[in-house]
Design a protein around this motif. Sequence first.
Motif, PDB file in Angstrom:
ATOM      1  N   CYS A  77       0.843  -1.200   0.000  1.00  0.00           N
ATOM      2  CA  CYS A  77       0.000   0.000   0.000  1.00  0.00           C
ATOM      3  C   CYS A  77       0.878   1.249   0.000  1.00  0.00           C
ATOM      4  CB  CYS A  77      -0.899   0.013   1.233  1.00  0.00           C
ATOM      5  SG  CYS A  77      -1.929  -1.450   1.454  1.00  0.00           S
ATOM      6  N   PRO A  78       1.034   1.922  -1.142  1.00  0.00           N
ATOM      7  CA  PRO A  78       1.813   3.163  -1.165  1.00  0.00           C
ATOM      8  C   PRO A  78       1.165   4.238  -0.305  1.00  0.00           C
ATOM      9  CG  PRO A  78       1.361   2.338  -3.386  1.00  0.00           C
ATOM     10  CD  PRO A  78       0.482   1.572  -2.459  1.00  0.00           C
ATOM     11  N   GLY A  79       1.967   5.216   0.093  1.00  0.00           N
ATOM     12  CA  GLY A  79       1.443   6.348   0.843  1.00  0.00           C
ATOM     13  C   GLY A  79       1.159   7.538  -0.051  1.00  0.00           C
ATOM     14  N   GLY A  80       0.800   8.641   0.608  1.00  0.00           N
ATOM     15  CA  GLY A  80       0.486   9.865  -0.121  1.00  0.00           C
ATOM     16  C   GLY A  80      -0.604  10.677   0.543  1.00  0.00           C
ATOM     17  N   GLY A  81      -0.752  10.528   1.864  1.00  0.00           N
ATOM     18  CA  GLY A  81      -1.699  11.348   2.605  1.00  0.00           C
ATOM     19  C   GLY A  81      -3.151  11.089   2.282  1.00  0.00           C
ATOM     20  N   TYR A  82      -3.462   9.949   1.689  1.00  0.00           N
ATOM     21  CA  TYR A  82      -4.816   9.626   1.220  1.00  0.00           C
ATOM     22  C   TYR A  82      -5.300  10.626   0.168  1.00  0.00           C
ATOM     23  CZ  TYR A  82      -5.556   6.015   4.797  1.00  0.00           C
ATOM     24  OH  TYR A  82      -5.485   4.875   5.564  1.00  0.00           O
ATOM     25  N   ASN A  83      -4.369  11.353  -0.437  1.00  0.00           N
ATOM     26  CA  ASN A  83      -4.717  12.275  -1.523  1.00  0.00           C
ATOM     27  C   ASN A  83      -4.076  11.869  -2.844  1.00  0.00           C
ATOM     28  OD1 ASN A  83      -6.414  14.236  -0.200  1.00  0.00           O
ATOM     29  ND2 ASN A  83      -4.596  14.852   0.947  1.00  0.00           N
ATOM     30  N   LEU A  84      -2.962  11.154  -2.757  1.00  0.00           N
ATOM     31  CA  LEU A  84      -2.281  10.641  -3.939  1.00  0.00           C
ATOM     32  C   LEU A  84      -1.543   9.383  -3.538  1.00  0.00           C
ATOM     33  CD1 LEU A  84       0.989  11.441  -3.508  1.00  0.00           C
ATOM     34  CD2 LEU A  84       0.072  13.714  -4.000  1.00  0.00           C
ATOM     35  N   LEU A  85      -0.913   8.718  -4.524  1.00  0.00           N
ATOM     36  CA  LEU A  85      -0.133   7.518  -4.281  1.00  0.00           C
ATOM     37  C   LEU A  85       1.286   7.731  -4.805  1.00  0.00           C
ATOM     38  CD1 LEU A  85      -2.723   4.821  -5.463  1.00  0.00           C
ATOM     39  CD2 LEU A  85      -2.326   5.627  -3.118  1.00  0.00           C
ATOM     40  N   ALA A  86       2.285   7.545  -3.934  1.00  0.00           N
ATOM     41  CA  ALA A  86       3.689   7.578  -4.362  1.00  0.00           C
ATOM     42  C   ALA A  86       3.991   6.229  -5.001  1.00  0.00           C
ATOM     43  CB  ALA A  86       4.601   7.847  -3.172  1.00  0.00           C
ATOM     44  N   TYR A  87       3.601   6.105  -6.262  1.00  0.00           N
ATOM     45  CA  TYR A  87       3.382   4.798  -6.868  1.00  0.00           C
ATOM     46  C   TYR A  87       4.656   4.030  -7.205  1.00  0.00           C
ATOM     47  CZ  TYR A  87       0.311   1.436  -9.152  1.00  0.00           C
ATOM     48  OH  TYR A  87      -0.391   0.307  -9.475  1.00  0.00           O
ATOM     49  N   ASP A  88       5.749   4.734  -7.481  1.00  0.00           N
ATOM     50  CA  ASP A  88       7.003   4.020  -7.727  1.00  0.00           C
ATOM     51  C   ASP A  88       7.824   3.898  -6.452  1.00  0.00           C
ATOM     52  OD1 ASP A  88       7.490   6.748  -7.648  1.00  0.00           O
ATOM     53  OD2 ASP A  88       8.828   6.784  -9.378  1.00  0.00           O
ATOM     54  N   LEU A  89       8.023   5.002  -5.756  1.00  0.00           N
ATOM     55  CA  LEU A  89       8.809   5.038  -4.524  1.00  0.00           C
ATOM     56  C   LEU A  89       8.327   4.014  -3.503  1.00  0.00           C
ATOM     57  CD1 LEU A  89      10.872   6.492  -2.605  1.00  0.00           C
ATOM     58  CD2 LEU A  89       8.967   7.984  -1.959  1.00  0.00           C
ATOM     59  N   GLU A  90       7.018   3.933  -3.324  1.00  0.00           N
ATOM     60  CA  GLU A  90       6.453   3.060  -2.287  1.00  0.00           C
ATOM     61  C   GLU A  90       5.570   1.960  -2.877  1.00  0.00           C
ATOM     62  OE1 GLU A  90       6.466   6.798   0.892  1.00  0.00           O
ATOM     63  OE2 GLU A  90       4.573   6.153   0.001  1.00  0.00           O
ATOM     64  N   GLY A  91       5.785   1.717  -4.181  1.00  0.00           N
ATOM     65  CA  GLY A  91       4.998   0.694  -4.856  1.00  0.00           C
ATOM     66  C   GLY A  91       5.854  -0.226  -5.698  1.00  0.00           C
ATOM     67  N   ASP A  92       6.095   0.154  -6.952  1.00  0.00           N
ATOM     68  CA  ASP A  92       6.861  -0.685  -7.873  1.00  0.00           C
ATOM     69  C   ASP A  92       8.214  -1.106  -7.300  1.00  0.00           C
ATOM     70  OD1 ASP A  92       4.988  -0.648  -9.993  1.00  0.00           O
ATOM     71  OD2 ASP A  92       5.701   1.305 -10.637  1.00  0.00           O
ATOM     72  N   GLU A  93       8.936  -0.145  -6.727  1.00  0.00           N
ATOM     73  CA  GLU A  93      10.272  -0.446  -6.219  1.00  0.00           C
ATOM     74  C   GLU A  93      10.216  -1.438  -5.062  1.00  0.00           C
ATOM     75  OE1 GLU A  93      12.144   3.346  -5.391  1.00  0.00           O
ATOM     76  OE2 GLU A  93      11.633   4.099  -7.402  1.00  0.00           O
ATOM     77  N   ILE A  94       9.182  -1.345  -4.250  1.00  0.00           N
ATOM     78  CA  ILE A  94       9.006  -2.262  -3.127  1.00  0.00           C
ATOM     79  C   ILE A  94       8.669  -3.663  -3.645  1.00  0.00           C
ATOM     80  CG2 ILE A  94       7.736  -2.677  -0.997  1.00  0.00           C
ATOM     81  CD1 ILE A  94       9.533  -0.120  -1.079  1.00  0.00           C
ATOM     82  N   CYS A  95       7.844  -3.727  -4.674  1.00  0.00           N
ATOM     83  CA  CYS A  95       7.472  -5.026  -5.247  1.00  0.00           C
ATOM     84  C   CYS A  95       8.690  -5.753  -5.796  1.00  0.00           C
ATOM     85  CB  CYS A  95       6.424  -4.833  -6.346  1.00  0.00           C
ATOM     86  SG  CYS A  95       4.818  -4.267  -5.739  1.00  0.00           S
ATOM     87  N   GLU A  96       9.587  -5.020  -6.433  1.00  0.00           N
ATOM     88  CA  GLU A  96      10.796  -5.637  -6.969  1.00  0.00           C
ATOM     89  C   GLU A  96      11.678  -6.181  -5.847  1.00  0.00           C
ATOM     90  OE1 GLU A  96      12.640  -2.804  -9.575  1.00  0.00           O
ATOM     91  OE2 GLU A  96      10.721  -2.360 -10.560  1.00  0.00           O
ATOM     92  N   TRP A  97      11.799  -5.430  -4.761  1.00  0.00           N
ATOM     93  CA  TRP A  97      12.569  -5.896  -3.587  1.00  0.00           C
ATOM     94  C   TRP A  97      11.954  -7.168  -3.011  1.00  0.00           C
ATOM     95  CZ3 TRP A  97      10.450  -5.046   1.586  1.00  0.00           C
ATOM     96  CH2 TRP A  97      11.279  -5.527   2.607  1.00  0.00           C
ATOM     97  N   LEU A  98      10.645  -7.188  -2.867  1.00  0.00           N
ATOM     98  CA  LEU A  98       9.976  -8.383  -2.345  1.00  0.00           C
ATOM     99  C   LEU A  98      10.205  -9.582  -3.261  1.00  0.00           C
ATOM    100  CD1 LEU A  98       6.636  -6.713  -1.196  1.00  0.00           C
ATOM    101  CD2 LEU A  98       8.340  -7.743   0.317  1.00  0.00           C
ATOM    102  N   ASN A  99      10.132  -9.364  -4.560  1.00  0.00           N
ATOM    103  CA  ASN A  99      10.394 -10.452  -5.510  1.00  0.00           C
ATOM    104  C   ASN A  99      11.787 -11.033  -5.316  1.00  0.00           C
ATOM    105  OD1 ASN A  99       8.555  -9.515  -8.568  1.00  0.00           O
ATOM    106  ND2 ASN A  99       7.836 -10.316  -6.625  1.00  0.00           N
ATOM    107  N   ASP A 100      12.763 -10.170  -5.056  1.00  0.00           N
ATOM    108  CA  ASP A 100      14.132 -10.642  -4.838  1.00  0.00           C
ATOM    109  C   ASP A 100      14.219 -11.569  -3.628  1.00  0.00           C
ATOM    110  OD1 ASP A 100      15.081  -9.254  -7.026  1.00  0.00           O
ATOM    111  OD2 ASP A 100      15.812  -7.544  -5.855  1.00  0.00           O
ATOM    112  N   LEU A 101      13.310 -11.379  -2.673  1.00  0.00           N
ATOM    113  CA  LEU A 101      13.283 -12.219  -1.474  1.00  0.00           C
ATOM    114  C   LEU A 101      12.443 -13.482  -1.673  1.00  0.00           C
ATOM    115  CD1 LEU A 101      12.790  -9.495   1.301  1.00  0.00           C
ATOM    116  CD2 LEU A 101      14.927 -10.552   0.538  1.00  0.00           C
TER     117      LEU A 101
END
Length: 286
Positions: free
Chosen positions: A78-102
């Motif tokens: 769940c990306p953040g962004g104050g419930y007004n937007l989504l920091a979609y790469d910083l707290e989304g795509d990049e996190i998914c790639e890290w999890l995949n590595d694990l």
Amino acid sequence: MKVKWTLVLAMVGWMNMLMAQEDPILLFPKGAPGETIKLIEKGDVEGDVLRITNVSEPTITVYPAPEEVASGAAMVVCPGGGYNLLAYDLEGDEICEWLNDLGITAVLLKYRVPRREGRAKHEAPLQDVQRALGYVRANAGKWDIDPARIGVMGFSAGAHLSAMVSNNFKERTYPAVDAADKVSCRPDFCLLVYPAYLSGENFQLAPEVKVSSETPPTMLIQTEDDKSYIDSSLFYYYALKEAGVPAWMHLYSQGGHGYGLRDRGAAVNEWPDRAEAWFRELGVIE
């Protein structure tokens, strides 16, 4: 510079979509509950972060763990962004790639933003994350996921949302859509990175946060200089302790807020290593 970053992140997004072998899945095919107007989704690059808003059709995108390292575990992100937007790469795509590595299958949640007038800030997003967790568990066999090892993690407002679903899973907050809504939406573990909005008055949690002995095991990542939100982590950790919920907290001196996996030149950069050790301790991965 803004145009340059737009092109770079567009290319990164394209490569990420190749990694995500499933197209985005619409969580509410007949329309999300309470939505009467379809918003025109917007994406913009500010600084070096892709920010998405005007989401009225929540989706999940599945990033399957590579077969050679797949553990069978999954994590809804769940990306953040104050419930007004989504920091979609910083707290989304990049996190998914890290999890995949694990070896963890990552499920990126695009929940509804911005805040809906006349509704609590988290009301619509809570419906989205409940639906996402139930949907993933209902389709665990399809994605080679262990239905007893499905977690949730979030950043800032996304961490608040992750905490909300960790304490609101006995009943859906929306009318059932299909059989997936009869499956438990309780996460098996929860990772909160610089959570926001969890603190209330007098060392108490915000009133909407109801921790119990059934709250899943939780890890918190926090920095002391995150002045606006440090109490969210401290109060939530104390509530978990009082409820007898297994809890881990890593508190660093510097790093501020909104760093994701990116280098802040501070000790907080090591938090992914601490999270990996925690996953192993829980038996999420070997």
